[in-house]
Write a protein that holds these residues in place. Sequence first.
Motif: not given
Length: 173
Positions: A58-67, A75-84
Amino acid sequence: MTHTDTLPASPKLYGLVTLVFDASPTGAPTNPDEVTLVVTFTAPDGSTYTRNGFYYQAYEYAEWYDPPKYAKYERGEPYYVAGATDWRCRFLPASEGDYTWSAVLTHQDGVENASGAFTVAASGNLGPVQLGATPAHPLKLAGSDEGFFPIGVTCGHYTQATVAYDLSRVAGG
């Protein structure tokens, strides 16, 4: 390998069913030469369907306003690993009733098995596109006798003659 979930909990006719498995096989999970998940579904009428499973993250989208999340950009991608991670297999049941399934996970250290069952209830869903019964309706949706007429950007070439020709090739005619 352990079956952890069936999504949704109450499967419906022509609704997507996802089986979720917890497994830690040896080998690279994204390399089908090293690890494979194969699930065989048996329908109420006895017919069988074999589907390949896949490794899921699973991935989640990181908004620019959520530090805190924004700091996780790679690498500048707005997604990050979320969960197992887990293993999944998806299936579209084409009839109501009791289905059984058996899963086989093959990897470098051997084979792991799991099995189970689920019941598919009636629904108002229409199924996938299939061959129609008449030249006037060469395509239809499963669960309906009405014709299916593709409309969209990629269907500019759609004509009855084209469909009849293509369907005769598909049907072996």
